[in-house]
Structure formats: structure tokens, C-alpha cells
Design an enzyme around this catalytic site. Sequence first.
Site, PDB file in Angstrom:
ATOM      1  N   ALA A  97     -15.061 -18.086   1.355  1.00  0.00           N
ATOM      2  CA  ALA A  97     -16.123 -17.083   1.504  1.00  0.00           C
ATOM      3  C   ALA A  97     -16.272 -16.572   2.926  1.00  0.00           C
ATOM      4  CB  ALA A  97     -17.452 -17.670   1.027  1.00  0.00           C
ATOM      5  N   SER A 115       0.798  -1.227   0.000  1.00  0.00           N
ATOM      6  CA  SER A 115       0.000   0.000   0.000  1.00  0.00           C
ATOM      7  C   SER A 115       0.832   1.279   0.000  1.00  0.00           C
ATOM      8  CB  SER A 115      -0.962   0.005   1.192  1.00  0.00           C
ATOM      9  OG  SER A 115      -1.947  -0.987   1.036  1.00  0.00           O
ATOM     10  N   LYS A 147      -9.263  -5.769  11.043  1.00  0.00           N
ATOM     11  CA  LYS A 147     -10.417  -5.158  10.381  1.00  0.00           C
ATOM     12  C   LYS A 147     -11.671  -5.145  11.257  1.00  0.00           C
ATOM     13  CE  LYS A 147      -8.814  -5.996   5.669  1.00  0.00           C
ATOM     14  NZ  LYS A 147      -9.139  -6.558   4.338  1.00  0.00           N
TER      15      LYS A 147
END
EC number: 1.1.1.25
Length: 310
Positions: free
Chosen positions: A151, A39, A88
Site C-alpha cells: 500500500a 505503453s 512519478k
Amino acid sequence: MKPYYTLADLLDEENPFDADEPVAAGLAVIGYPIDHSKSPAMQQAALDAAGIKARYIRIQASPEEFADVVRLIRDKGFIGANVTVPHKQAACALCDETDALSRATGSVNTLVFQKDGSITGFNTDGPGFSRAIREEFSVDLRDLKIVLLGACGGAGLALAYTCAMQRCERLTLAGRSEEKLQALKNRLDSFFIDENRLEGAYDRLTAHLNNTPRFNAAVEDADLIVNATALGLKPTDPSPVPSSLFSAHHLVYDLQTHNDAFQMEARFQGARTADGLSMLIHQGALSFERWFGIKPDVAAMRQALERKDA
């Protein structure tokens, strides 16, 4: 410039943070570990292209240190931060306000520090993925039958909700825990109920354990196969999909940003493949928009990553 900073660096009074740098740090990516993050290269390129005098840095913080680091950089006048593994969910808990995808997943990857001291959180992983699929394959998620591997994981969860919210043609959730898969399927069922269609949620949303007959059938019938698992991080990792299941009609997207067995075996069978670099760029561009209210120079961001990998 240091490869990354720590909580101790932020608190060091004898050697004040940023004192020797010509341009002050204003943005960061926080993770544990963090030295691998790409990043800074792309976000610094975006800042420079926009003429914004700020540095984008890495900060390594353990789960116990994370909240203190966020509050410290906010108090030091940072504009915001990106958040990566494993923080997160903790980031979401620190926010005063969040977007719809963050609320649905309980996960935030972009923090914006407001002038009143409050924190706004966004999840740009999902929309970044959507933009990446459009860029790589010239098609929208809503038109595809999708198999999503991993998932129930961090990024996978954001992708699952994004596919559901965009009402993709069909979504198959794949993973290793039947309990987690069923719980996620139950949360997504309502997105696939459409009174104007003959198919119900049962037909358009399914969940299967990896490498079972139903999983194999879903993969063979899919338009898009997405790898959101950790497989591919190591050079010796196998593909999460048997090579024999790939065919030339498949679109294959890998969140790994380097070549791995998943991509190589898919290409060998004639499938169109793309790695996760485009998603990394687009989720980063969306973060930039949240911080500054302007679109970044995506070409400059891409060039910076290509130079870094050269």
C-alpha cells in the site's frame, strides 16, 4: 524506430531527433529503465485508430536527467507524456496544475503540455484500477472489503487513496514498514468516518504488517486482495500471500501483467483472479482522454497488447 531514446538523442545536433522518421513523435513514456514498457504498443494503436498522425516513443532518463527531458520534449512540440518508475513524484513537482489524486499522493503519471507552456499533471493509476475491477469482476470498489498489499509503494499509494476516496466497505493496508503504514492510515482516516454508520474509522480502516495474525485474519475476511508489491516480477518470486489463506470467495487482482505465483496459488484455491493488463489499458485510455479530449478505441489498445504478448 529505436527501442528507446535518451537525453543525448534529444540534444544531438548532428543527427537531429526524429529527422529520419516519416511521422513525428508527439507522445512518450519516460522511465528508468524503460525498454520493458508496453505503453507504446497500446497508445500507438489508439493513435492510429483515431487517425492522429503522431508516434508514441520510449525515453530512458535517469533521475538527474528527467526534468531536462520533460522540458525538451515540451519545447519540441510534444502533446504530453506518460511517466513511470522512478519519476512519478518528480513529475508532480514539475506541474503547474494537478488533479486531486496527484495532489493527495504527490505522484503524477500523465503530463499534458498546454499551449502556454504550462504543464498539467494527472494520476490515472487510481481511476484505471477502479475501471479494471469493474471490468474484471462486475463490482465497484465501494462495495468491497479490500486488502491492499504494498500500500505504501508508488502504485499502491494511488490505489490506497482511490479505495478511500470511493469509500470502500473496508480497507486493510499491508506492507513491511509499520511507520509508513501508520502514517498512511492517519492520512486516510477521514475518508472512513461516516456519522450515519455505527462503525468508525477504526473498524473500516486498518494497517497490518505482512504475515502477522491480524494480516492473516484480514486476508481471510476480504472480498478483494490486491498485489501492488514488486513480488512477481521475477519467475522465482513467491506469492506475498500464503496459499492457505486464499479461498473460493476471494477476488484477486495482481498489478503484474503476467502470470505469477500470487495468481496461480489463488486460482488453485478456487479464487477468481485477474492480472494487471486491464489496469494498464484503462489508465492508458484515461491518459489519452487527457491529451485529446476524446475516448480512445480500447479494443484496439487491448488487441495491440495481446499481439505483443503472443
